[in-house]
Write a protein that holds these residues in place. Structure first.
Motif, PDB file in Angstrom:
ATOM      1  N   SER A 288       0.910  -1.039   0.042  1.00 33.51           N
ATOM      2  CA  SER A 288       0.095   0.162   0.116  1.00 33.51           C
ATOM      3  C   SER A 288       0.818   1.128  -0.007  1.00 33.51           C
ATOM      4  N   SER A 289       2.055   1.216   0.846  1.00 36.47           N
ATOM      5  CA  SER A 289       2.692   2.391   1.126  1.00 36.47           C
ATOM      6  C   SER A 289       3.604   2.513  -0.251  1.00 36.47           C
ATOM      7  N   SER A 290       4.035   1.637  -1.064  1.00 39.12           N
ATOM      8  CA  SER A 290       4.603   1.766  -2.188  1.00 39.12           C
ATOM      9  C   SER A 290       3.926   2.257  -3.258  1.00 39.12           C
ATOM     10  N   VAL A 291       2.541   1.803  -3.405  1.00 43.70           N
ATOM     11  CA  VAL A 291       1.782   2.315  -4.454  1.00 43.70           C
ATOM     12  C   VAL A 291       1.653   3.876  -4.231  1.00 43.70           C
ATOM     13  N   LYS A 292       1.396   4.025  -3.071  1.00 44.13           N
ATOM     14  CA  LYS A 292       1.171   5.733  -2.667  1.00 44.13           C
ATOM     15  C   LYS A 292       2.500   6.325  -3.098  1.00 44.13           C
ATOM     16  N   SER A 293       3.583   5.972  -2.390  1.00 43.67           N
ATOM     17  CA  SER A 293       4.942   6.890  -2.772  1.00 43.67           C
ATOM     18  C   SER A 293       5.086   6.824  -4.172  1.00 43.67           C
ATOM     19  N   SER A 294       4.945   5.620  -4.772  1.00 46.76           N
ATOM     20  CA  SER A 294       5.412   5.646  -6.294  1.00 46.76           C
ATOM     21  C   SER A 294       4.629   6.244  -7.251  1.00 46.76           C
ATOM     22  N   SER A 295       3.193   6.405  -6.686  1.00 50.88           N
ATOM     23  CA  SER A 295       2.178   6.774  -7.570  1.00 50.88           C
ATOM     24  C   SER A 295       2.355   8.242  -8.223  1.00 50.88           C
ATOM     25  N   SER A 296       3.014   9.079  -7.269  1.00 53.45           N
ATOM     26  CA  SER A 296       3.385  10.371  -7.382  1.00 53.45           C
ATOM     27  C   SER A 296       4.043  10.792  -8.748  1.00 53.45           C
ATOM     28  N   SER A 297       5.250   9.785  -8.903  1.00 54.57           N
ATOM     29  CA  SER A 297       5.785   9.877  -9.987  1.00 54.57           C
ATOM     30  C   SER A 297       5.221   9.399 -11.400  1.00 54.57           C
ATOM     31  N   SER A 298       4.162   8.777 -11.379  1.00 55.37           N
ATOM     32  CA  SER A 298       3.807   8.060 -12.484  1.00 55.37           C
ATOM     33  C   SER A 298       2.146   8.405 -12.718  1.00 55.37           C
ATOM     34  N   VAL A 299       1.602   8.324 -11.571  1.00 53.68           N
ATOM     35  CA  VAL A 299       0.045   8.537 -11.737  1.00 53.68           C
ATOM     36  C   VAL A 299      -0.401   9.382 -10.486  1.00 53.68           C
ATOM     37  N   ALA A 300      -1.486   9.914 -10.695  1.00 55.37           N
ATOM     38  CA  ALA A 300      -1.926  10.602  -9.362  1.00 55.37           C
ATOM     39  C   ALA A 300      -2.075  10.018  -8.060  1.00 55.37           C
ATOM     40  N   SER A 301      -1.676  10.882  -7.122  1.00 53.55           N
ATOM     41  CA  SER A 301      -1.399  10.237  -5.846  1.00 53.55           C
ATOM     42  C   SER A 301      -2.699   9.562  -5.178  1.00 53.55           C
ATOM     43  N   SER A 302      -3.893   9.734  -5.711  1.00 55.20           N
ATOM     44  CA  SER A 302      -5.207   9.305  -5.475  1.00 55.20           C
ATOM     45  C   SER A 302      -5.363   7.686  -5.319  1.00 55.20           C
ATOM     46  N   VAL A 303      -4.181   7.294  -5.995  1.00 55.59           N
ATOM     47  CA  VAL A 303      -4.426   5.631  -6.171  1.00 55.59           C
ATOM     48  C   VAL A 303      -4.695   4.839  -4.979  1.00 55.59           C
ATOM     49  N   ALA A 304      -4.148   5.292  -3.886  1.00 53.13           N
ATOM     50  CA  ALA A 304      -4.132   4.485  -2.837  1.00 53.13           C
ATOM     51  C   ALA A 304      -5.128   5.085  -1.859  1.00 53.13           C
ATOM     52  N   THR A 305      -5.463   6.385  -1.967  1.00 52.03           N
ATOM     53  CA  THR A 305      -6.347   6.791  -1.108  1.00 52.03           C
ATOM     54  C   THR A 305      -7.916   6.918  -1.717  1.00 52.03           C
ATOM     55  N   THR A 306      -7.838   7.340  -2.911  1.00 51.09           N
ATOM     56  CA  THR A 306      -9.182   7.187  -3.568  1.00 51.09           C
ATOM     57  C   THR A 306      -9.516   6.106  -4.092  1.00 51.09           C
ATOM     58  N   GLY A 307      -8.946   5.794  -5.301  1.00 56.30           N
ATOM     59  CA  GLY A 307      -9.235   4.444  -5.957  1.00 56.30           C
ATOM     60  C   GLY A 307     -10.313   4.667  -7.056  1.00 56.30           C
ATOM     61  N   LEU A 308     -10.390   3.811  -8.094  1.00 59.54           N
ATOM     62  CA  LEU A 308     -11.190   4.044  -9.114  1.00 59.54           C
ATOM     63  C   LEU A 308     -12.781   4.062  -8.733  1.00 59.54           C
ATOM     64  N   LYS A 309     -13.009   2.907  -7.895  1.00 58.00           N
ATOM     65  CA  LYS A 309     -14.418   2.685  -7.461  1.00 58.00           C
ATOM     66  C   LYS A 309     -15.079   3.887  -6.812  1.00 58.00           C
ATOM     67  N   SER A 310     -14.306   4.619  -6.140  1.00 53.16           N
ATOM     68  CA  SER A 310     -15.125   5.928  -5.551  1.00 53.16           C
ATOM     69  C   SER A 310     -15.268   6.919  -6.474  1.00 53.16           C
ATOM     70  N   LEU A 311     -15.061   6.970  -7.724  1.00 56.19           N
ATOM     71  CA  LEU A 311     -15.073   8.091  -8.542  1.00 56.19           C
ATOM     72  C   LEU A 311     -16.565   7.962  -9.229  1.00 56.19           C
ATOM     73  N   VAL A 312     -17.288   6.759  -9.122  1.00 53.56           N
ATOM     74  CA  VAL A 312     -18.441   6.717  -9.818  1.00 53.56           C
ATOM     75  C   VAL A 312     -19.372   5.734  -8.903  1.00 53.56           C
ATOM     76  N   THR A 313     -20.648   5.648  -9.304  1.00 53.28           N
ATOM     77  CA  THR A 313     -21.819   4.946  -8.413  1.00 53.28           C
ATOM     78  C   THR A 313     -21.863   3.567  -9.069  1.00 53.28           C
ATOM     79  N   PHE A 314     -21.552   3.183 -10.375  1.00 55.96           N
ATOM     80  CA  PHE A 314     -21.551   1.891 -11.039  1.00 55.96           C
ATOM     81  C   PHE A 314     -20.376   1.057 -10.796  1.00 55.96           C
TER      82      PHE A 314
END
Ligand code: XIL
Length: 644
Positions: A288-314
């Motif tokens: 979990s922590s590595s996803v969070k820290s590395s994500s800033s270099s490649s993708v949004a830092s919301s990977v570990a905290t937000t997650g795709l499922k929380s962006l929509v209701t379906f």
């Protein structure tokens, strides 16, 4: 309960985990009649109801033939399946030839549908000579640790019970060390419980734990539902654990330690050792922590905290391995890393393989549900819904061999196939791929009327599709029922044939809810506008649209002049990111909110993708070989948050 023979009190002394000692006692008798019979209301609506009756063999020998009965106060049955029904309140149900034998540890279910007749949906008691209490032969317990006492202790058995279901195996962790027992006594009624339920377990340590399919986990103290992570270990919330069927659930015992080994194993397919739990826990955190820290270099830092499922209701889904497959999401060497990225991002599972035909119905007389049941229990525990894949699929390796040369009534056999499976999972899965890949590919010279020349089409013509949906609906009145296929998004003849097929089904009143577009697509094909037109055409017909197996490979095996990637270059990753964004945005654009059946990616991480092989490596998914979110993940997220 039907203990007619001599009843023994057996007190077993059991030592397990960290030298923690529990005492066990239960009843044993020589009888082999050892089933529990239960009735559940699967669903009910204004005037009707669906019930399911389950007979579970908790004994040590097979049950050969069964008859059960019950009586309603008001309800009336209008149809039934998987048993021969007679009488009209009281009703009697007798086994069919293929389900009359119930092996130890196995269950048979049959279904009824009926009219509430002015009452509520009732839950009658199921009776019958087979519906007796737990009995087990003493041979099922390690004899060295079992002492028998006289039958006089029948009503006052010391009850620190650790013995699990009668069919379970008591692990080698059992020792003969005698210990004191708690004061609560098993009442005579306790004898009728199938397995000495885990809630009756007590120990000297008295620490609340969860027996999760034979593995003990600590109970969470602050997490109120699902799985948690406390004091450096994975834990399970008491409310979640309490939903486990007997003999699992909340138990008291000594703390789980990293050095402890497995406890009482109850199912070989679902048992993990406690030592693997400890390993898992720590790597979850690390991941979990590595996803969070590395994500800033490649993708949004919301990977570990937000997650795709929380962006929509379906539903945002992912195909997972389970059961005996490599890389199971439940356990095994990659499960912790998988779970760390899956839990925040996905709200739905599709079993990548284990709910296909030959897994669930390998021979005419046998249905094998254990692996799928375990996956569904795991999904439930994590608040993840199930999309079930698939009741009928032509694929040669997935058509059970008995179906290929079937000489009997093919339609009746298929009805049993569909209804047995759909009724087993009714209420436990949100949706089904009822029929997968029935349409022919463009240019298929063996096609018949636009359909694949499968054994199903040969035996039943187009009716195999109609009947599959009708039978699935009869067995599961609630789940969404999808037709699923690939290359139906490309606007060719196959797309035209799809639309004609669903129009025909709707005209004939066939209960189809939606269409699943597999979407195993390339970086540049089909175009976004073509995909949108195909999805819109389905949505315009009032059907749900699901992207059911999305992956985007970067190599194009069909075009020799396309670039060949031997690694995922920054350029390829950027193209793939944009392609994911485009497809997800197209979905958001043309599928109305109420008709979104969800978007599922076909696998968790690149290494495990079915499109990544030794001879043709590829990187089609959202997470890389180290479970890091790729730019593709960001593209997917951007697509979800695009207007509208
Ligand atoms: C694939 C699995 O991912 C592989 O593991 C298996 O070897 C073959 O089947 N369309 C479908 C899926 O509907 O069931 C297929 O899954 C991929 C294509």
């Amino acid at each position: 309960m039907n203990i007619t023979t001599k009843v023994f009190n057996v007190q077993a002394s059991v030592k397990y985990l960290n030298k923690c000692v529990l005492a066990a006692a239960t009843f044993f008798a020589a009888s082999s009649q050892a089933a529990t019979c239960s009735y559940s209301v699967v669903n009910d609506w204004n005037t009707g109801f669906q019930g399911s009756i389950t007979i579970t063999n908790n004994g040590t020998s097979a049950i050969n033939g069964w008859t059960v009965g019950w009586q309603y106060t008001a309800n009336k049955i209008t149809s039934s399946w998987n048993a021969t029904l007679s009488g009209s309140n009281p009703y009697t149900a007798t086994a069919l030839d293929w389900n009359k034998t119930i092996q130890p540890g196995q269950s048979v279910s049959f279904g009824v549908q009926g009219d509430k007749n002015g009452g509520a949906a009732e839950k009658p008691t199921i009776t019958g000579s087979v519906c007796s209490a737990v009995v087990s032969s003493a041979s099922s317990v390690a004899s060295s640790s079992v002492a028998t006492t006289s039958s006089s202790s029948k009503s006052s058995v010391a009850s620190s019970v650790v013995v699990s279901a009668a069919s379970s195996v008591v692990s080698s962790a059992i020792s003969s060390t005698p210990i004191s027992t708690s004061s609560s006594a098993l009442s005579s009624s306790s004898k009728s419980s199938v397995a000495l339920s885990s809630s009756s377990v007590s120990s000297a340590c008295g620490v609340s734990q969860c027996n999760w399919y034979g593995t003990l986990y600590p109970s969470c103290t602050t997490t109120t539902s699902g799985w948690g992570y406390e004091n450096g270990k994975s834990c399970i919330a008491t409310s979640t654990c309490a939903t486990q069927p007997a003999p699992y659930g909340v138990v008291e015992g000594c703390p789980v330690s990293s050095s402890s080994s497995s406890v009482v194993s109850t199912s070989s397919s679902s048992t993990k050792t406690s030592s693997s739990v400890a390993t898992t826990s720590s790597s979850v955190v690390a991941t979990s922590s590595s996803v969070k820290s590395s994500s800033s270099s490649s993708v949004a830092s919301s990977v570990a905290t937000t997650g795709l499922k929380s962006l929509v209701t379906f539903p945002i889904g992912v195909a997972v391995n389970a059961g005996n497959e490599n890389n199971s999401i439940l356990n095994g060497s990659t499960s912790a890393q998988q779970q760390a990225v899956v839990f925040p991002n996905f709200s739905q599972f599709t079993a990548g393989n284990i709910m296909k035909m030959s897994y669930l119905h390998p021979s005419e007389a046998s249905f094998t549900f254990t692996q799928a049941d375990d996956l569904i229990a795991f999904a439930n525990a994590h608040g993840i819904k199930m999309h079930a894949h698939t009741l009928i699929w032509h694929s040669d390796y997935q058509v059970p061999s008995f179906m290929k040369n079937y000489s009997g009534d093919f339609a009746a056999m298929m009805k049993t196939h569909v209804q047995t499976i759909a009724s087993h999972f009714s209420g436990k899965v949100s949706s089904w791929d009822v029929v997968n890949e029935a349409l022919a590919e463009d240019g298929d010279s063996t096609a018949v009327n636009g359909f694949r020349n499968s054994v199903f089409y040969q035996k039943m013509g187009l009716n195999f599709i109609d009947q599959a949906f009708i039978n699935a609906r009869a067995a599961d009145p609630v789940a969404d029922l999808f037709y699923n296929d690939f290359n139906i998004e490309n606007g060719g003849t196959k797309t035209t044939n799809l639309l004609a097929m669903v129009d025909g089904m709707k005209t004939r009143g066939v209960p189809i809810t939606g269409v699943g577009f597999q979407m195993h697509v390339l970086l540049d094909w089909p175009s976004a506008s073509t995909i949108e037109a195909a999805m819109k055409a389905v949505a315009d017909r009032g059907l749900k649209v699901k992207i059911s197996e999305l992956d985007v490979r970067v190599n194009n095996p069909y075009n020799s002049s396309a670039p060949v990637y031997t690694s995922l270059t920054a350029d390829a990753a950027a193209k793939q990111k944009e392609r994911y964004r485009q497809i997800v945005a197209s979905y958001m654009k043309v599928v109305p909110a109420a008709q979104r059946g969800g978007i599922t990616v076909w696998g968790v991480w690149d290494t495990d993708s079915w499109l990544n092989t030794a001879s043709a490596p590829d990187w089609p998914l959202l997470f890389d070989a180290n479970f890091q979110a790729k730019p593709a993940w960001q593209g997917f997220a951007d697509g979800l948050t695009s207007a509208p």
